[in-house]
Scaffold this motif. Structure first.
Motif, PDB file in Angstrom:
ATOM      1  N   PHE A  74       0.833  -1.190   0.000  1.00 29.17           N
ATOM      2  CA  PHE A  74       0.000   0.000   0.000  1.00 29.17           C
ATOM      3  C   PHE A  74       0.872   1.245   0.000  1.00 29.17           C
ATOM      4  CE2 PHE A  74      -2.899  -2.965   2.399  1.00 29.17           C
ATOM      5  CZ  PHE A  74      -3.776  -3.146   1.344  1.00 29.17           C
ATOM      6  N   LYS A  75       0.297   2.355  -0.445  1.00 26.39           N
ATOM      7  CA  LYS A  75       0.922   3.653  -0.289  1.00 26.39           C
ATOM      8  C   LYS A  75       0.557   4.179   1.097  1.00 26.39           C
ATOM      9  CE  LYS A  75       0.409   4.694  -5.216  1.00 26.39           C
ATOM     10  NZ  LYS A  75      -0.245   5.582  -6.213  1.00 26.39           N
ATOM     11  N   PRO A  76       1.442   4.945   1.750  1.00 28.99           N
ATOM     12  CA  PRO A  76       1.120   5.456   3.092  1.00 28.99           C
ATOM     13  C   PRO A  76      -0.217   6.193   3.151  1.00 28.99           C
ATOM     14  CG  PRO A  76       3.441   5.803   2.642  1.00 28.99           C
ATOM     15  CD  PRO A  76       2.822   5.304   1.358  1.00 28.99           C
ATOM     16  N   GLU A  77      -0.549   6.931   2.096  1.00 28.15           N
ATOM     17  CA  GLU A  77      -1.795   7.696   2.122  1.00 28.15           C
ATOM     18  C   GLU A  77      -3.032   6.810   2.037  1.00 28.15           C
ATOM     19  OE1 GLU A  77       0.083   8.304  -2.066  1.00 28.15           O
ATOM     20  OE2 GLU A  77       0.768   8.107   0.019  1.00 28.15           O
ATOM     21  N   GLU A  78      -2.849   5.538   1.751  1.00 25.90           N
ATOM     22  CA  GLU A  78      -3.958   4.586   1.754  1.00 25.90           C
ATOM     23  C   GLU A  78      -4.122   3.913   3.114  1.00 25.90           C
ATOM     24  OE1 GLU A  78      -3.971   2.868  -2.793  1.00 25.90           O
ATOM     25  OE2 GLU A  78      -2.385   2.139  -1.450  1.00 25.90           O
ATOM     26  N   CYS A  79      -3.310   4.329   4.078  1.00 25.33           N
ATOM     27  CA  CYS A  79      -3.255   3.652   5.376  1.00 25.33           C
ATOM     28  C   CYS A  79      -3.610   4.595   6.524  1.00 25.33           C
ATOM     29  CB  CYS A  79      -1.844   3.113   5.631  1.00 25.33           C
ATOM     30  SG  CYS A  79      -1.216   2.029   4.327  1.00 25.33           S
ATOM     31  N   ALA A  80      -4.307   4.046   7.514  1.00 23.26           N
ATOM     32  CA  ALA A  80      -4.513   4.729   8.781  1.00 23.26           C
ATOM     33  C   ALA A  80      -3.607   4.077   9.823  1.00 23.26           C
ATOM     34  CB  ALA A  80      -5.971   4.649   9.219  1.00 23.26           C
TER      35      ALA A  80
END
Length: 214
Positions: A168-174
């Motif tokens: 995943f890309k960091p911006e897709e992660c919480a």
């Protein structure tokens, strides 16, 4: 026109202070040191450097204890001390167990649904003990422990690595953690960081990100 915010595809969870009590933090250390009548300042003067290496997987339990506790003769054994350390682990009162359980029950992994992973600072053996003892494997798809990655939060690399290892890309992660500095580091690499302040606040924060508990 601004681009839409990426869908949250994965949530990374700290464990101590969010789901379980801390494994070996100030309160846990105070209780165990008192149990074995070890002066607090005697231990703490040796803790920081050794703990950093222990949680990066550079020291075994035995090597860690030799530096911090068994640098002199004791009336108890390393095994007894480790047992006391592990006994400090409990479900955290007011922790996120209900939130994680509801998310886990409602996600559909077969259709590429929400992934969940641990991302924590802990020694390898203590991490494994807590996963097994509290059945954490039922909730998570990945187990990213500092001891196995060789780096600790708030090192930005650990957040980038956790996202990358689930593709995943960091911006897709919480990312959920009780410590502000860890949340700041996660946000710094692009994750949507949530400082844990109770189940209700967490539920609202996830809802604002489009993550519904069902």
């Amino acid at each position: 026109m601004p681009s839409a915010r990426p869908e949250i595809r994965a949530i990374y969870w700290d464990i101590g202070g969010v789901l379980l009590t801390n494994g070996w933090d100030h309160e846990e250390r105070a209780r165990v040191l008192q149990q074995f009548a070890i002066p607090r300042d005697e231990y703490e003067s040796r803790h920081e450097e050794a703990n950093d290496r222990w949680e990066k997987g550079e020291l075994s339990d035995d090597a860690f204890l030799k530096q911090t506790v068994f640098f002199k003769e004791r009336s108890f054994t390393p095994a007894e001390f480790i047992q006391a350390v592990r006994a400090q682990s409990k479900w955290l009162p007011g922790g996120a167990k209900n939130v994680i359980s509801r998310l886990n029950a409602n996600r559909n992994l077969t259709d590429g649904g929400l992934k969940m992973a641990m991302l924590n600072n802990e020694s390898g053996p203590l991490n494994d003990f807590r996963i097994e003892s509290f059945g954490l494997a039922q909730y998570f798809d990945g187990f990213f422990c500092s001891a196995y990655l060789g780096m600790r939060k708030p090192d930005p690399r650990i957040f980038r690595a956790g996202a990358a290892m689930l593709h995943f890309k960091p911006e897709e992660c919480a990312f959920v953690d009780d410590r502000a500095n860890n949340c700041a580091a996660a946000a710094g690499v692009g994750m949507h960081a949530i400082q844990y302040k109770g189940e209700e606040a967490l539920t609202k924060a996830l809802d604002a990100l489009g993550v519904r508990l069902g």
